[in-house]
Write an enzyme that holds these catalytic residues in place. Structure first.
Site, short mmCIF file in Angstrom:
data_model
loop_
_atom_site.label_atom_id
_atom_site.label_comp_id
_atom_site.label_asym_id
_atom_site.label_seq_id
_atom_site.Cartn_x
_atom_site.Cartn_y
_atom_site.Cartn_z
N HIS A 46 0.83 -1.20 0.00
CA HIS A 46 0.00 0.00 0.00
C HIS A 46 0.87 1.26 0.00
CE1 HIS A 46 -2.87 -2.85 2.16
NE2 HIS A 46 -3.58 -2.44 1.13
N GLY A 160 -2.74 -1.95 -7.08
CA GLY A 160 -1.70 -2.95 -7.28
C GLY A 160 -2.16 -4.04 -8.23
N ASP A 163 -4.26 -7.72 -7.48
CA ASP A 163 -5.67 -7.90 -7.81
C ASP A 163 -5.87 -7.48 -9.27
OD1 ASP A 163 -6.76 -8.62 -5.11
OD2 ASP A 163 -5.88 -6.67 -4.64
#
Length: 293
Positions: A46, A160, A163
């Protein structure tokens, strides 16, 4: 509501109305706004998205919201870690920006009195792989992102590639809503062992965390195998490799065209392919993927 200032001139909002008012009236319209949506339980993956957003834009907005409508399993939703104070500390320690805004709403602020998702048509992208295994999941993703995109109105939003199916669906969502928004896909952030970083990894035991790294090793074998073997042989290889590890349960391994996400059994030299995998370990559902071309 506006909660207050955080260190480094950052601001925390819990109200969509206050957030929207601040963005419209306090932020110069000439400044570029980057957006990183998260469900909290933050990790370096993240934070890497936030690094990229800060590099590309003048303003960074980070949302922290565990979205109930994208969970098919109530128990999974209840177990999802909620660590807002810790998440804010991680952001503040890592991200240096003159304009850093954190939006951490509650469910009512997002959904009002009815916590339901909208139906979406993503031209079939939502019916394969994750969509087939988790009916309605991508309706939940679309609902929360449409809300957030309208509230924040960013110039760029960052996701990202772990996924990857979701990334393609988000691009389709932006196109269908005709939003003036660029979706940026960022490479999968991995542990030194190769394990794809995920908030779910925190639910693994120490031994499970080590063992889970074998998923990426097997994907690398699949990538090598794909260069000189058929799709069927590559799928069989992954099935055999995963099956040889007693603690693993393979939910699926699929090779699909990157653009249509259509699972395929024949190679087409004009297309690019990616392998998608879901493995269960210690009751934790682990997803990963790898480009094969």
């Amino acid at each position: 509501m506006f909660v207050g200032f955080l260190p480094n001139a950052s601001m925390l909002f819990t109200s969509n109305k206050d957030l929207r008012n601040h963005l419209e009236n306090k932020i110069d319209s000439s400044l570029k706004v980057g957006f990183v949506p998260t469900m909290g339980a933050l990790h370096d993956g993240h934070l890497a998205l936030m690094d990229q957003a800060v590099s590309d834009n003048d303003v960074l907005v980070v949302s922290i919201f565990v979205n109930p409508t994208q969970f098919n399993n109530k128990e999974d939703l209840e177990k999802y870690p909620r660590e807002l104070d810790k998440d804010i500390e991680l952001i503040e320690a890592r991200i240096k920006s003159d304009y850093l805004i954190i939006y951490a709403p509650d469910v009512q602020d997002v959904y009002g009195s009815s916590t339901v998702s909208k139906p979406y048509d993503f031209d079939g992208l939502e019916h394969v792989m994750e969509g087939a295994q988790r009916p309605g999941h991508f309706d939940g993703v679309g609902t929360i992102l449409e809300f957030l995109f309208n509230a924040i109105q960013p110039d760029k939003a960052y996701f990202g590639e772990k996924d990857f199916q979701q990334l393609q669906i988000i691009k389709k969502l932006v196109k269908k809503l005709d939003l003036d928004l660029e979706i940026i896909g960022c490479p999968i952030h991995r542990e030194k062992s190769g394990l794809a970083m995920s908030s779910r990894n925190g639910r693994l035991s120490k031994d499970g965390f080590i063992k889970a790294a074998q998923i990426h090793s097997i994907l690398l074998k699949a990538k090598s195998n794909f260069q000189h073997q058929s799709i069927e042989q590559t799928v069989d290889l992954v099935s055999q490799e995963i099956g040889a590890i007693p603690e693993f349960t393979l939910e699926y391994f699929t090779i699909a065209d990157e653009q249509s996400l259509t699972p395929t059994t024949e190679k087409d030299p004009s297309k690019t392919y990616r392998g998608f995998i879901v493995v269960h370990l210690e009751g934790v559902r682990l997803i990963d993927n790898i480009p094969l071309d």
